[in-house]
Design an enzyme around this catalytic site. Structure first.
Site, mmCIF file in Angstrom:
data_model
loop_
_atom_site.group_PDB
_atom_site.id
_atom_site.type_symbol
_atom_site.label_atom_id
_atom_site.label_comp_id
_atom_site.label_asym_id
_atom_site.label_seq_id
_atom_site.Cartn_x
_atom_site.Cartn_y
_atom_site.Cartn_z
ATOM 1 N N SER A 169 -18.003 23.950 21.910
ATOM 2 C CA SER A 169 -16.425 24.053 21.699
ATOM 3 C C SER A 169 -15.834 22.731 22.238
ATOM 4 C CB SER A 169 -15.899 25.203 21.896
ATOM 5 O OG SER A 169 -14.396 25.201 21.860
ATOM 6 N N TYR A 182 -14.066 32.514 27.454
ATOM 7 C CA TYR A 182 -14.579 31.541 26.161
ATOM 8 C C TYR A 182 -15.080 30.466 26.920
ATOM 9 C CZ TYR A 182 -14.669 29.057 22.031
ATOM 10 O OH TYR A 182 -14.942 28.263 20.876
#
Length: 355
Positions: A169, A182
């Site tokens: 990401s 995350y």
């Protein structure tokens, strides 16, 4: 002298470019007939990747934790003509991962391509996150990818051929406020992915790192929200829905499959992610200050508890609304609410997320 230096620089750059293109062409593989295992393949980006690999002639295995979601995904893929195998697996469980890899290998004869896509998203201020939140994020996103990679490596080493694709990401390059567990897990996965590419090249195994920005996958409905939950859901779902902050998930899936075929080292998806990444590389201090300002604009904890609520149970004046129409449609189209028997809450129907 300046002219000669310019000519020399141009010649070197051209030679490097040509050499890179030739190397990429040599690494490229044909996809038809290949067998692909995709973790977190029952919904969102994982399901779109399964569709795209199947469209390119691959046999596809998908795994996830929810049996109803998997069955819905299996029917979706089979209706598109895919040869598909769906199997329940919690990738954070090392023994279950090995069993899954063995079953997929028995079904297809081998695993040519592994896509580590499974992950978990927790959204909220740092003050609301617990030890367990970090442990869970790392267990699924990082350790799940490590478990699957180590399970498929022996057969790939024997054949001296294989592809491993790790979906990280932009949060693996820049720690976005209110996404700390995350980001921590994605940072770890990106480091593992880059190191694995360097070490496995001698074995004929190509590792590709994917760095997506926001994609319209509908994922906010399954993300977990803490603190001022409805407000957190609002900003996150708006970012996932608006065209100038997110990219088409279907276009992202096509680019990832092509990067897999070519054996590219790293691909950053979306001009937004590329721009933010460049700004961070050029001006890390200024970027950190800017993110601090962004954090001040996000909802505070305000003494709220640490309970986590999935997005499909939340709503506000702005989400769902016409502003989040693209996210709502993606959630429905990409199986974010699962199949028959999946507990999509009545609340999601009342606020218009599902019909």
């Amino acid at each position: 002298m300046l002219a000669r230096a310019a000519v020399r620089t141009t010649a070197l750059a051209t030679a490097a470019y040509v050499g890179l293109r030739l190397l990429q062409r040599r690494r490229a593989i044909d996809l038809p007939g290949r067998s692909v295992l995709i973790t977190g393949g029952s919904r969102g980006l994982g399901l779109l990747l399964a569709r795209e690999f199947a469209r390119r002639g691959c046999r596809v295995a998908v795994c996830a934790r929810s049996e109803p979601e998997l069955e819905a995904a299996r029917r979706d893929l089979a209706a598109r003509g895919a040869e598909v195998f769906a199997t329940v697996c919690d990738v954070s469980d090392r023994d279950r991962v090995q069993d899954m890899v063995d079953r997929v290998s028995d079904r297809f004869g081998r695993i040519d391509i592994l896509v580590n896509n499974a992950g978990i998203i927790q959204v909220g201020p740092m003050a609301t996150m617990t030890w367990e939140d970090y442990e869970q994020a790392l267990a699924v996103t990082f350790w799940g990818s490590v478990n699957c990679t180590l399970a498929v490596l022996p057969q790939m080493r024997v054949r001296r051929e294989g592809r491993i694709v790790n979906i990280t990401s932009i949060g693996a390059k820049i720690a976005i406020p209110h996404l700390l567990p995350y980001s921590a897990a994605k940072f770890a996965l990106r480091g593992f992915s880059e190191g694995a590419r360097a070490e496995l090249a001698k074995d004929g195994i190509v590792v590709t790192t994917i760095v997506p920005g926001l994609m319209r996958t509908g994922s906010p409905v399954n993300a977990l929200f803490k603190g001022r939950q409805a407000r957190e859901f609002t900003w996150f779902s708006l970012g996932d829905a608006l065209p100038f902050t997110s990219m088409s998930a279907e276009r992202a899936a096509r680019r990832i499959v092509e990067a897999t075929r070519r054996g590219e080292a790293e691909v950053t998806l979306g001009w937004q992610a590329r721009l933010v990444g460049l700004a961070h590389d050029l001006m890390p201090g200024a970027t950190a200050e800017l993110l601090g300002l962004v954090n001040r604009l996000l909802p505070g904890a305000d003494g709220r508890g640490r309970d986590a609520v999935p997005g499909m149970e939340l709503a506000s004046m702005l989400s769902p609304s016409p502003l989040t129409a693209l996210m709502n449609r993606a959630a429905r189209d990409y199986n974010q609410f699962g199949g028959e028997g999946h507990p999509a809450p009545e609340h999601a129907r009342k606020v218009g997320l599902v019909h």
